[in-house]
Motif scaffolding. Structure first.
Motif, PDB file in Angstrom:
ATOM      1  N   HIS A  74    -103.767 -58.625 -13.591  1.00 48.71           N
ATOM      2  CA  HIS A  74    -104.540 -59.118 -12.446  1.00 48.71           C
ATOM      3  C   HIS A  74    -105.370 -57.980 -11.859  1.00 48.71           C
ATOM      4  O   HIS A  74    -104.871 -56.886 -11.618  1.00 48.71           O
ATOM      5  N   GLU A  75    -106.655 -58.241 -11.608  1.00 52.26           N
ATOM      6  CA  GLU A  75    -107.549 -57.250 -11.010  1.00 52.26           C
ATOM      7  C   GLU A  75    -107.390 -57.283  -9.491  1.00 52.26           C
ATOM      8  O   GLU A  75    -107.684 -58.293  -8.855  1.00 52.26           O
ATOM      9  N   LEU A  76    -106.951 -56.176  -8.935  1.00 47.66           N
ATOM     10  CA  LEU A  76    -106.768 -56.054  -7.489  1.00 47.66           C
ATOM     11  C   LEU A  76    -108.102 -55.720  -6.828  1.00 47.66           C
ATOM     12  O   LEU A  76    -108.976 -55.111  -7.439  1.00 47.66           O
ATOM     13  N   GLU A  77    -108.225 -56.096  -5.560  1.00 44.32           N
ATOM     14  CA  GLU A  77    -109.423 -55.798  -4.769  1.00 44.32           C
ATOM     15  C   GLU A  77    -109.060 -54.806  -3.667  1.00 44.32           C
ATOM     16  O   GLU A  77    -107.886 -54.649  -3.307  1.00 44.32           O
ATOM     17  N   VAL A  88    -101.926 -46.734  -1.873  1.00 43.56           N
ATOM     18  CA  VAL A  88    -102.131 -46.254  -3.233  1.00 43.56           C
ATOM     19  C   VAL A  88    -103.627 -46.348  -3.498  1.00 43.56           C
ATOM     20  O   VAL A  88    -104.243 -47.384  -3.262  1.00 43.56           O
ATOM     21  N   ILE A  89    -104.201 -45.251  -3.960  1.00 41.90           N
ATOM     22  CA  ILE A  89    -105.633 -45.211  -4.236  1.00 41.90           C
ATOM     23  C   ILE A  89    -105.832 -45.280  -5.743  1.00 41.90           C
ATOM     24  O   ILE A  89    -105.271 -44.482  -6.490  1.00 41.90           O
ATOM     25  N   LEU A  90    -106.604 -46.275  -6.157  1.00 41.72           N
ATOM     26  CA  LEU A  90    -106.884 -46.472  -7.579  1.00 41.72           C
ATOM     27  C   LEU A  90    -108.380 -46.394  -7.829  1.00 41.72           C
ATOM     28  O   LEU A  90    -109.178 -46.734  -6.953  1.00 41.72           O
ATOM     29  N   SER A  91    -108.741 -45.979  -9.010  1.00 42.67           N
ATOM     30  CA  SER A  91    -110.133 -46.049  -9.437  1.00 42.67           C
ATOM     31  C   SER A  91    -110.498 -47.522  -9.555  1.00 42.67           C
ATOM     32  O   SER A  91    -109.695 -48.336 -10.000  1.00 42.67           O
ATOM     33  N   SER A  92    -111.683 -47.883  -9.161  1.00 47.42           N
ATOM     34  CA  SER A  92    -112.106 -49.279  -9.257  1.00 47.42           C
ATOM     35  C   SER A  92    -112.181 -49.754 -10.702  1.00 47.42           C
ATOM     36  O   SER A  92    -112.201 -50.945 -10.964  1.00 47.42           O
ATOM     37  N   LYS A  93    -112.198 -48.823 -11.645  1.00 50.48           N
ATOM     38  CA  LYS A  93    -112.215 -49.195 -13.059  1.00 50.48           C
ATOM     39  C   LYS A  93    -110.810 -49.511 -13.576  1.00 50.48           C
ATOM     40  O   LYS A  93    -110.657 -50.141 -14.599  1.00 50.48           O
ATOM     41  N   LYS A  94    -109.773 -49.032 -12.887  1.00 46.41           N
ATOM     42  CA  LYS A  94    -108.384 -49.229 -13.317  1.00 46.41           C
ATOM     43  C   LYS A  94    -107.566 -49.721 -12.139  1.00 46.41           C
ATOM     44  O   LYS A  94    -106.744 -49.006 -11.591  1.00 46.41           O
ATOM     45  N   ARG A  95    -107.760 -50.957 -11.750  1.00 46.63           N
ATOM     46  CA  ARG A  95    -107.075 -51.461 -10.566  1.00 46.63           C
ATOM     47  C   ARG A  95    -106.248 -52.711 -10.864  1.00 46.63           C
ATOM     48  O   ARG A  95    -106.246 -53.677 -10.122  1.00 46.63           O
ATOM     49  N   THR A  96    -105.523 -52.682 -11.959  1.00 46.26           N
ATOM     50  CA  THR A  96    -104.679 -53.811 -12.331  1.00 46.26           C
ATOM     51  C   THR A  96    -103.283 -53.661 -11.729  1.00 46.26           C
ATOM     52  O   THR A  96    -102.918 -52.584 -11.249  1.00 46.26           O
ATOM     53  N   GLY A  97    -102.530 -54.732 -11.783  1.00 43.63           N
ATOM     54  CA  GLY A  97    -101.142 -54.683 -11.325  1.00 43.63           C
ATOM     55  C   GLY A  97    -100.337 -53.645 -12.084  1.00 43.63           C
ATOM     56  O   GLY A  97     -99.488 -52.959 -11.526  1.00 43.63           O
ATOM     57  N   LEU A 114     -96.570 -60.001  -6.209  1.00 44.57           N
ATOM     58  CA  LEU A 114     -97.071 -60.905  -5.176  1.00 44.57           C
ATOM     59  C   LEU A 114     -98.230 -60.185  -4.505  1.00 44.57           C
ATOM     60  O   LEU A 114     -98.102 -59.018  -4.127  1.00 44.57           O
ATOM     61  N   VAL A 115     -99.364 -60.888  -4.360  1.00 44.47           N
ATOM     62  CA  VAL A 115    -100.568 -60.263  -3.815  1.00 44.47           C
ATOM     63  C   VAL A 115    -101.087 -61.076  -2.631  1.00 44.47           C
ATOM     64  O   VAL A 115    -101.193 -62.299  -2.705  1.00 44.47           O
ATOM     65  N   TRP A 116    -101.391 -60.355  -1.561  1.00 40.24           N
ATOM     66  CA  TRP A 116    -102.078 -60.907  -0.392  1.00 40.24           C
ATOM     67  C   TRP A 116    -103.403 -60.166  -0.308  1.00 40.24           C
ATOM     68  O   TRP A 116    -103.438 -58.954  -0.399  1.00 40.24           O
ATOM     69  N   GLY A 117    -104.498 -60.877  -0.117  1.00 38.57           N
ATOM     70  CA  GLY A 117    -105.792 -60.209   0.016  1.00 38.57           C
ATOM     71  C   GLY A 117    -106.884 -60.977  -0.696  1.00 38.57           C
ATOM     72  O   GLY A 117    -106.696 -62.113  -1.135  1.00 38.57           O
ATOM     73  N   SER A 118    -108.038 -60.333  -0.822  1.00 39.25           N
ATOM     74  CA  SER A 118    -109.222 -61.021  -1.340  1.00 39.25           C
ATOM     75  C   SER A 118    -109.124 -61.370  -2.822  1.00 39.25           C
ATOM     76  O   SER A 118    -109.830 -62.264  -3.292  1.00 39.25           O
ATOM     77  N   SER A 119    -108.254 -60.717  -3.587  1.00 42.41           N
ATOM     78  CA  SER A 119    -108.124 -61.065  -5.005  1.00 42.41           C
ATOM     79  C   SER A 119    -107.183 -62.241  -5.228  1.00 42.41           C
ATOM     80  O   SER A 119    -107.108 -62.774  -6.334  1.00 42.41           O
ATOM     81  N   ALA A 120    -106.473 -62.660  -4.184  1.00 44.89           N
ATOM     82  CA  ALA A 120    -105.508 -63.763  -4.300  1.00 44.89           C
ATOM     83  C   ALA A 120    -106.166 -65.092  -3.934  1.00 44.89           C
ATOM     84  O   ALA A 120    -106.916 -65.171  -2.965  1.00 44.89           O
ATOM     85  N   LYS A 121    -105.857 -66.122  -4.705  1.00 44.25           N
ATOM     86  CA  LYS A 121    -106.387 -67.461  -4.416  1.00 44.25           C
ATOM     87  C   LYS A 121    -105.641 -68.103  -3.262  1.00 44.25           C
ATOM     88  O   LYS A 121    -106.194 -68.912  -2.531  1.00 44.25           O
TER      89      LYS A 121
END
Length: 101
Positions: free
Chosen positions: A87-90, A42-51, A70-77
């Motif tokens: 939540h802002e996705l990366e 899924v391609i999102l604009s970096s300005k609108k990348r929320t869950g 559930l998020v895996w990746g750089s935005s997840a702690k």
């Protein structure tokens, strides 16, 4: 011989520059109980990348059906991290949407 024969094409570098210029974010999906799907992103604009944005674009669920993601990746702690719809996705995060029953 054509002058293009000596020109080295850096298509990977060009593709990276296009993503950077367009300011896009790639989000991968993870169906419940399955491995992440790296083929269909899924391609999102970096300005609108929320869950919330991801859920409405990918699974066409309305925001009222969104329970959490559930998020895996750089935005997840931690992997996975349970997050809300704001939540802002990366770039290149993997997301699994959990709907309300």
């Amino acid at each position: 011989m054509s002058s293009f024969a000596h020109l080295e094409w850096n298509l990977d570098g060009l593709l990276d520059k296009i993503w950077e210029y367009l300011d896009l974010t790639r989000i991968y999906t993870k169906p419940n109980g399955m491995n992440p799907d790296y083929e269909n992103l899924v391609i999102l604009s970096s300005k609108k990348r929320t869950g919330r944005t991801f859920a409405t674009r990918f699974s066409r669920i309305c925001p009222k059906q969104f329970k959490y993601a559930l998020v895996w990746g750089s935005s997840a702690k931690h992997k996975p991290q349970r997050v809300g719809k704001e939540h802002e996705l990366e770039d290149e995060d993997v997301v699994q949407i959990i709907k309300k029953v």
